[in-house]
Design a protein around this motif. Structure first.
Motif, short mmCIF file in Angstrom:
data_model
loop_
_atom_site.label_atom_id
_atom_site.label_comp_id
_atom_site.label_asym_id
_atom_site.label_seq_id
_atom_site.Cartn_x
_atom_site.Cartn_y
_atom_site.Cartn_z
N PHE A 197 -6.68 -7.92 3.00
CA PHE A 197 -7.54 -8.59 2.25
C PHE A 197 -8.90 -7.69 2.15
O PHE A 197 -9.20 -7.74 0.90
N TYR A 198 -9.16 -7.14 3.14
CA TYR A 198 -10.36 -5.93 2.95
C TYR A 198 -9.91 -5.08 1.81
O TYR A 198 -10.96 -4.83 1.02
N ILE A 199 -8.81 -4.44 1.78
CA ILE A 199 -8.38 -3.59 0.73
C ILE A 199 -8.55 -4.04 -0.67
O ILE A 199 -9.23 -3.52 -1.55
N GLY A 200 -8.29 -5.48 -0.72
CA GLY A 200 -8.01 -6.09 -2.08
C GLY A 200 -9.58 -6.64 -2.56
O GLY A 200 -9.87 -6.44 -3.50
N ARG A 201 -10.35 -7.06 -1.50
CA ARG A 201 -11.77 -7.34 -1.86
C ARG A 201 -12.58 -6.39 -2.20
O ARG A 201 -13.40 -6.55 -3.14
N THR A 202 -12.41 -5.02 -1.54
CA THR A 202 -13.44 -3.89 -1.86
C THR A 202 -12.96 -3.06 -2.93
O THR A 202 -13.26 -2.16 -3.40
N ASN A 203 -11.65 -3.34 -3.54
CA ASN A 203 -11.00 -2.58 -4.55
C ASN A 203 -10.90 -0.94 -3.72
O ASN A 203 -11.02 -0.15 -4.61
N LEU A 204 -10.55 -1.14 -2.65
CA LEU A 204 -10.34 0.14 -1.80
C LEU A 204 -9.39 1.00 -2.50
O LEU A 204 -9.61 2.46 -2.50
N TYR A 205 -8.27 0.67 -3.06
CA TYR A 205 -7.18 1.34 -3.23
C TYR A 205 -7.65 2.29 -4.58
O TYR A 205 -7.65 3.52 -4.68
N SER A 206 -8.41 1.75 -5.65
CA SER A 206 -8.94 2.38 -6.80
C SER A 206 -10.05 3.33 -6.52
O SER A 206 -10.06 4.47 -6.81
N LYS A 207 -10.82 3.26 -5.39
CA LYS A 207 -11.84 3.97 -4.81
C LYS A 207 -11.32 5.31 -4.14
O LYS A 207 -11.62 6.38 -4.40
N ILE A 208 -10.34 4.94 -3.46
CA ILE A 208 -9.79 6.16 -2.52
C ILE A 208 -9.14 7.06 -3.44
O ILE A 208 -8.95 7.97 -3.22
N MET A 209 -8.17 6.42 -4.40
CA MET A 209 -7.22 7.17 -5.53
C MET A 209 -8.28 8.00 -6.22
O MET A 209 -7.59 8.84 -7.19
N LYS A 210 -9.52 8.09 -6.40
CA LYS A 210 -10.26 9.07 -7.05
C LYS A 210 -10.61 10.28 -6.14
O LYS A 210 -10.97 11.27 -6.83
N HIS A 211 -9.95 10.33 -5.13
CA HIS A 211 -10.26 11.43 -4.17
C HIS A 211 -8.94 11.87 -3.55
O HIS A 211 -8.49 11.97 -2.35
N LYS A 212 -7.86 12.04 -4.69
CA LYS A 212 -6.48 12.34 -4.22
C LYS A 212 -6.42 13.51 -3.41
O LYS A 212 -5.41 13.30 -2.31
N MET A 213 -7.05 14.57 -3.47
CA MET A 213 -6.91 15.67 -2.28
C MET A 213 -7.33 15.03 -1.01
O MET A 213 -6.37 15.47 -0.13
N VAL A 214 -8.14 14.21 -0.84
CA VAL A 214 -8.70 13.68 0.63
C VAL A 214 -7.43 13.03 0.86
O VAL A 214 -6.97 12.96 2.28
#
Length: 415
Positions: free
Chosen positions: A239-256
């Motif tokens: 739920f936290y991942i979905g509400r914060t849009n975490l997936y889209s945010k972290i996938m901007k930093h693919k090398m990390v």
């Protein structure tokens, strides 16, 4: 105007989530076939292979056991967050809609649990999700911390059960209830009678009786292994991942993400091997011995991170166009996950129980893994064919129609 969320269209779906659902359904199938096959290491069947089976079973424990229901739990919480995000505002109407959705989910999951196979997880997910809905308006930080604490809570619960046996009362009571149901049917006990009835009976009613009798044992097990707080913890993190849009945010930093994934796999695959190959001792665990506490501590620390590493691995792979082309057929299984999950139970009954082909105790881990590949391949083909003509899987359509209090259009509109 009603603020009820509207059904997600195919264009609005996150393909990555459908891929994860499809992969999770495959992992759950492999894990569940162990129970459908009525496998016992002491039995030599047509398709058992001694030491090879022992190795394969260990590898399944390392790479599959608990990881895919964890992913499924994360996805479920994530999906609820998306439903809320699509609402104009999160108010009493939205909460009422979500609860109505969960009631009908429990209805369908309960029918699966009580009349098809007692190992159902859908009923549990629906039940636990009422708590998630109640907690939905807490801050992101609170939800994340609560989710982590719930994932770690089995350690405290196990310690309390070692010190005060009454803490395990719900599990003990349900086990005794299961024994009474077995006695009512004139059976000796679950371990002695279940395999014999399922193997020898050729009637659907006998299967239903066994499933009904096993339901208390199922819930006793869920309490005994503290599955309920673990599922809720994973859902809250989803739920936290979905509400914060975490997936889209972290996938901007693919090398990390790539580096974290590699480290996660290097660290947690060996730790899960240690968990399954060294620490696992069912006798010590259920007798509340110190070895069981060690196993619980390790399980709470190493299973969830490996599940996350699987998720980030797939996220990175799915960024590659050629891999998308290969994996796209699996999306259809994810879009019809509920139907495919129940379909797997029906296939398991037909293949292994006396009411079907009666191949129980003939398959070892290697054989049921190959069987899972064949079944899943068939599900990929059938799901893709189905979605060429219909918008939802059959059970998804029933669930949506009940939830929205209106028969939803099932057939795809013609061009």
């Amino acid at each position: 105007m009603s603020n009820n969320p509207t059904p997600l269209s195919s264009r609005e779906r996150i393909d990555y989530m459908d891929l994860l659902r499809g992969i999770a359904i495959f992992g759950i199938l492999i894990a569940n076939l162990r129970w459908f096959s009525l496998y016992s290491p002491q039995v030599s069947g047509w398709f058992t292979f001694g030491e090879i089976d022992r190795i394969v079973h260990l590898l399944q424990g390392v790479f599959i056991e608990s990881k895919f229901y964890t992913i499924f739990s994360i996805l479920f919480g994530w999906g609820i967050a998306l439903q809320i995000n699509r609402s104009k505002k999160d108010d009493a109407s939205t909460a009422g809609f979500l609860r109505r959705r969960l009631w009908f989910m429990m209805l369908l999951g309960g029918m699966h649990m009580f009349f098809i196979w007692e190992g159902d997880i859908v009923f549990l997910y629906g039940l636990v999700s009422f708590v998630l809905v109640a907690l939905r308006n807490y801050s992101n930080r609170t939800l994340l911390i609560t989710g982590i604490l719930l994932l770690l809570s089995p350690v405290l619960l196990y310690f309390l059960k070692m010190s005060w046996p009454w803490v395990n009362y719900p599990s003990d009571y349900l086990y005794s209830l299961g024994e009474k149901v077995y006695q009512h049917y004139g059976w000796i006990d679950q371990d002695t009678s279940r395999t014999g009835v399922l193997s020898e009976s050729t009637t659907i009613m006998s299967n239903i009786k066994i499933t009904l009798a096993d339901a208390p044992y199922r819930f006793a097990y869920l309490f005994a292994v503290s599955r309920i707080p673990k599922v809720l913890g994973a859902m809250l993190i989803g739920f936290y991942i979905g509400r914060t849009n975490l997936y889209s945010k972290i996938m901007k930093h693919k090398m990390v993400v790539f580096r974290a994934t590699i480290v996660g796999l290097i660290v947690f695959v060996p730790l899960n091997y240690w968990l399954e190959g060294v620490l696992k001792n069912d006798t010590a665990y259920y007798q509340r011995q110190i070895e069981g506490l060690y196993h619980t501590i390790a399980d709470s620390l190493v299973v969830f991170p490996l599940a996350l590493a699987y998720m980030t691995s797939l996220a990175l792979l799915f960024e590659k166009k050629w891999i998308q082309t290969i994996l796209n057929p699996v999306l259809a299984v994810g879009k019809t996950a509920f139907s495919n999950y129940v379909f797997q139970s029906i296939i398991g009954i037909i293949v292994f129980y006396g009411v079907g082909f009666g191949l129980d105790q003939q398959f070892g881990p290697l054989a049921w893994t190959f069987a899972a590949v064949i079944i899943f391949g068939f599900q990929i083909i059938l799901s893709n064919l189905w979605l060429k003509y219909f918008r939802f899987g059959p059970l998804e359509w029933i669930w949506r129609s009940l939830t929205y209090r209106k028969i939803q259009p099932l057939k795809l509109a013609k061009d």
